[in-house]
Scaffold this motif. Structure first.
Motif, PDB file in Angstrom:
ATOM      1  N   THR A 199      29.881  43.233  83.895  1.00  0.00           N
ATOM      2  CA  THR A 199      29.765  43.404  82.443  1.00  0.00           C
ATOM      3  C   THR A 199      28.999  42.247  81.829  1.00  0.00           C
ATOM      4  O   THR A 199      28.092  42.443  81.014  1.00  0.00           O
ATOM      5  CB  THR A 199      31.160  43.497  81.803  1.00  0.00           C
ATOM      6  OG1 THR A 199      31.851  44.634  82.327  1.00  0.00           O
ATOM      7  CG2 THR A 199      31.058  43.634  80.284  1.00  0.00           C
ATOM      8  N   ASP A 251      34.320  42.821  85.598  1.00  0.00           N
ATOM      9  CA  ASP A 251      34.163  41.811  84.553  1.00  0.00           C
ATOM     10  C   ASP A 251      32.849  41.063  84.721  1.00  0.00           C
ATOM     11  O   ASP A 251      32.115  40.834  83.748  1.00  0.00           O
ATOM     12  CB  ASP A 251      35.331  40.820  84.596  1.00  0.00           C
ATOM     13  CG  ASP A 251      36.672  41.489  84.423  1.00  0.00           C
ATOM     14  OD1 ASP A 251      36.803  42.321  83.502  1.00  0.00           O
ATOM     15  OD2 ASP A 251      37.590  41.209  85.224  1.00  0.00           O
ATOM     16  N   ASP A 265      38.782  38.702  80.048  1.00  0.00           N
ATOM     17  CA  ASP A 265      39.479  39.882  80.526  1.00  0.00           C
ATOM     18  C   ASP A 265      40.975  39.617  80.336  1.00  0.00           C
ATOM     19  O   ASP A 265      41.390  38.456  80.145  1.00  0.00           O
ATOM     20  CB  ASP A 265      39.143  40.102  82.005  1.00  0.00           C
ATOM     21  CG  ASP A 265      40.011  41.165  82.646  1.00  0.00           C
ATOM     22  OD1 ASP A 265      40.064  42.282  82.115  1.00  0.00           O
ATOM     23  OD2 ASP A 265      40.648  40.859  83.673  1.00  0.00           O
ATOM     24  N   LYS A 320      33.744  48.527  80.064  1.00  0.00           N
ATOM     25  CA  LYS A 320      33.301  47.785  81.248  1.00  0.00           C
ATOM     26  C   LYS A 320      33.225  48.728  82.442  1.00  0.00           C
ATOM     27  O   LYS A 320      34.091  49.591  82.586  1.00  0.00           O
ATOM     28  CB  LYS A 320      34.293  46.653  81.563  1.00  0.00           C
ATOM     29  CG  LYS A 320      34.421  45.605  80.486  1.00  0.00           C
ATOM     30  CD  LYS A 320      35.323  44.456  80.922  1.00  0.00           C
ATOM     31  CE  LYS A 320      36.760  44.869  81.138  1.00  0.00           C
ATOM     32  NZ  LYS A 320      37.646  43.701  81.451  1.00  0.00           N
ATOM     33  N   PRO A 321      32.202  48.607  83.279  1.00  0.00           N
ATOM     34  CA  PRO A 321      31.213  47.532  83.369  1.00  0.00           C
ATOM     35  C   PRO A 321      29.975  47.697  82.497  1.00  0.00           C
ATOM     36  O   PRO A 321      29.015  46.934  82.650  1.00  0.00           O
ATOM     37  CB  PRO A 321      30.827  47.573  84.849  1.00  0.00           C
ATOM     38  CG  PRO A 321      30.910  49.018  85.194  1.00  0.00           C
ATOM     39  CD  PRO A 321      32.104  49.533  84.425  1.00  0.00           C
TER      40      PRO A 321
END
Length: 254
Positions: free
Chosen positions: A195, A192, A14, A163-164
């Motif tokens: 995901t 994050d 990320d 995302k997600p």
């Protein structure tokens, strides 16, 4: 479940709150305002400011996740970027009335992250996955001279879903030539972690952004680290030149 290091073949990072210190300038500005309030000055003011910003971030992420589930993420992506740019306008040292120009002034990179990336790139293909625009991330990475370390920069318009939803990570894995299960997703929010979990990847949550330890653990993080640069001590302990920045006892979820 704890990380299985033998599975890891590629890294997905990320950006905001993970490798870019995006939001600390907002906390600093709010803390400065709170400093004038009796009993809320100094260190207490900083803590209150961070809690306030965290409280604002969580509903935004939650609402955005809902829009994603409803399939409305693509139409609202530009609006989200505009809202984010508006929030930054008053705090960014490159203050301007043109929101597009705000991104020309890069945020700070998280402490120790550049050194970590240089080391890890010797052993793993890497990508960034962000809900921001890919050009903004490209400029940030180029500014810190690390763009060449990444196989791809996945942004808001790179895939149909963001995302997600797992699509950005599935796309990233394809770009790196590995299976999604061989990827490690590193990020500071539950989005994050979710995901990574949805794509079948392993996940690491970092506490240098705006996710809390409990949130990251509940979302399924296999490992929780104090800061992103601590990852070097986990993946390449023999080559950890950051030393003092690494947490001696990373926290596992499970």
């Amino acid at each position: 479940m704890p990380l299985d290091l033998t599975r890891i073949r590629a890294l997905c990072f990320d950006v905001d709150g993970t490798i870019s210190d995006t939001d600390d300038h907002i906390v600093a500005q709010l803390a400065k305002m709170l400093d004038a309030i009796p009993g809320v000055s100094g260190r207490r003011g900083e803590l209150v400011a961070r809690q306030v910003v965290m409280g604002l971030e969580t509903p935004v992420h939650g609402a955005y996740a809902l829009l994603d589930r409803l399939g409305l993420d693509v139409p609202v992506s530009r609006l989200r970027e505009r809202i984010k740019a508006t929030r930054q306008r008053g705090e960014d040292p490159g203050h301007t009335r043109n929101p597009e120009a705000l991104d020309e002034v890069p945020h700070e990179m998280m402490a120790g992250v550049k050194e970590m990336l240089l080391k890890l790139a010797e052993h793993y293909p890497m990508v960034t996955i962000s809900t921001g625009s890919a050009p903004r991330v490209e400029r940030f990475l180029e500014h810190y001279e690390v763009r060449h370390l990444f196989k791809a920069v996945v942004g808001a318009q790179t895939t149909r879903r963001m995302k997600p939803h797992p699509e950005p990570l599935l796309y990233a894995a394809q770009q790196m030539g590995v299976e999604p299960a061989a990827c490690l997703m590193i990020g500071d929010t539950t989005i994050d972690v979710r995901t990574g979990v949805a794509a079948g990847a392993q996940t690491v949550g970092v506490l240098c952004g705006f996710g809390t330890e409990r949130e990251l653990r509940d979302a399924g993080a296999g490992l929780i680290l104090r800061t992103t640069s601590d990852l070097l001590a986990v993946l390449q302990p023999a080559e950890d030149e950051l030393g003092k920045t690494a947490s001696p006892e990373p926290k596992t979820a499970g």
